[in-house]
Design a protein around this motif. Structure first.
Motif, mmCIF file in Angstrom:
data_model
loop_
_atom_site.group_PDB
_atom_site.id
_atom_site.type_symbol
_atom_site.label_atom_id
_atom_site.label_comp_id
_atom_site.label_asym_id
_atom_site.label_seq_id
_atom_site.Cartn_x
_atom_site.Cartn_y
_atom_site.Cartn_z
ATOM 1 N N GLU A 260 45.727 32.236 29.666
ATOM 2 C CA GLU A 260 47.020 32.369 28.975
ATOM 3 C C GLU A 260 47.999 33.225 29.770
ATOM 4 N N LEU A 261 47.473 34.189 30.508
ATOM 5 C CA LEU A 261 48.314 35.079 31.312
ATOM 6 C C LEU A 261 48.638 34.502 32.691
ATOM 7 N N GLY A 262 48.140 33.309 32.982
ATOM 8 C CA GLY A 262 48.491 32.641 34.232
ATOM 9 C C GLY A 262 47.483 32.767 35.360
ATOM 10 N N PHE A 263 46.324 33.337 35.094
ATOM 11 C CA PHE A 263 45.289 33.449 36.122
ATOM 12 C C PHE A 263 44.424 32.197 36.129
ATOM 13 N N SER A 264 43.941 31.826 37.300
ATOM 14 C CA SER A 264 42.880 30.833 37.408
ATOM 15 C C SER A 264 41.574 31.590 37.234
ATOM 16 N N VAL A 265 40.604 30.952 36.599
ATOM 17 C CA VAL A 265 39.328 31.623 36.326
ATOM 18 C C VAL A 265 38.176 30.785 36.859
ATOM 19 N N ILE A 266 37.302 31.450 37.584
ATOM 20 C CA ILE A 266 36.035 30.865 38.014
ATOM 21 C C ILE A 266 34.946 31.525 37.177
ATOM 22 N N LEU A 267 34.147 30.705 36.505
ATOM 23 C CA LEU A 267 33.050 31.214 35.687
ATOM 24 C C LEU A 267 31.729 30.769 36.294
ATOM 25 N N PRO A 268 31.027 31.692 36.968
ATOM 26 C CA PRO A 268 29.683 31.347 37.427
ATOM 27 C C PRO A 268 28.789 31.135 36.198
ATOM 28 N N GLU A 269 28.327 29.921 36.019
ATOM 29 C CA GLU A 269 27.553 29.576 34.825
ATOM 30 C C GLU A 269 26.280 30.389 34.698
ATOM 31 N N ASP A 270 25.811 30.949 35.794
ATOM 32 C CA ASP A 270 24.588 31.744 35.815
ATOM 33 C C ASP A 270 24.879 33.235 35.996
ATOM 34 N N GLY A 271 26.114 33.649 35.744
ATOM 35 C CA GLY A 271 26.516 35.031 35.958
ATOM 36 C C GLY A 271 26.902 35.779 34.697
#
Length: 181
Positions: free
Chosen positions: A126-137
């Motif tokens: 919502e704040l304009g950042f791209s997010v990478i979510l390590p599924e195992d992290g």
């Protein structure tokens, strides 16, 4: 794109509380690997501590509020901050710190999947950042309704696409491993 690593709530009271997080040792090792990789590419590391009100088990400065000692965070060089809500942005200056560091993409890891991980991923977008979510992290504990494994898989699937780029941790900054071999 500039990247930063955001580690959420890897604290003694959550990591080593009465209910242990799912695959906690593996998740800790994964996060520590990501810390090493972030350092190798000079990506800033931000570390959130959930802070309860005075008198709570995780009030600021209490033993259970401290970061887990096995977490490879360096308080002298990493950006530690306190939060009181599931969002790492609400009531903190994280967005301003990220803007000052010219960060536009966050790698988000830590605890707990269905609360602070989920909320922070959504708010970051919502704040304009791209997010990478390590599924195992990221991890959490079993609940009466769902196992931790089911919660994690549900959130990985729900957040993927609309909110995050879902990846394996080994694929984040993976060129670091190739460069060191």
């Amino acid at each position: 794109m500039a990247n930063a690593l955001l580690i959420i709530d890897m604290q003694i009271g959550l990591y080593d509380g009465p209910e242990k997080p799912f695959e906690r040792e593996r998740v800790l090792a994964t996060i520590n690997q990501l810390i090493q990789r972030a350092r190798a590419v000079n990506a800033p590391i931000f570390v959130a501590r959930h802070t309860g009100p005075a008198g709570s088990p995780i009030e600021a400065g209490s033993p259970l509020w401290q970061l887990w000692p096995g977490l490879a965070v360096d308080a002298a060089r990493d950006h530690l901050f306190n939060k009181t809500r599931p969002s790492c942005f609400f009531g903190t200056d994280l967005a301003q710190q990220l803007a000052a560091a010219q960060v536009d993409e966050l790698v988000i890891v830590g605890m707990k999947t269905q609360f602070c991980i989920d909320t922070t991923c959504r708010v970051a977008v919502e704040l304009g950042f791209s997010v990478i979510l390590p599924e195992d992290g990221h991890t959490c504990m079993d609940t009466p309704a769902l196992s931790a494994a089911a919660i994690i898989e549900h959130h990985n699937a729900t957040l993927a696409g609309a909110f995050v780029k879902r990846v394996k941790a080994m694929d984040v900054w993976s060129s670091c491993d190739q460069a060191s071999n």
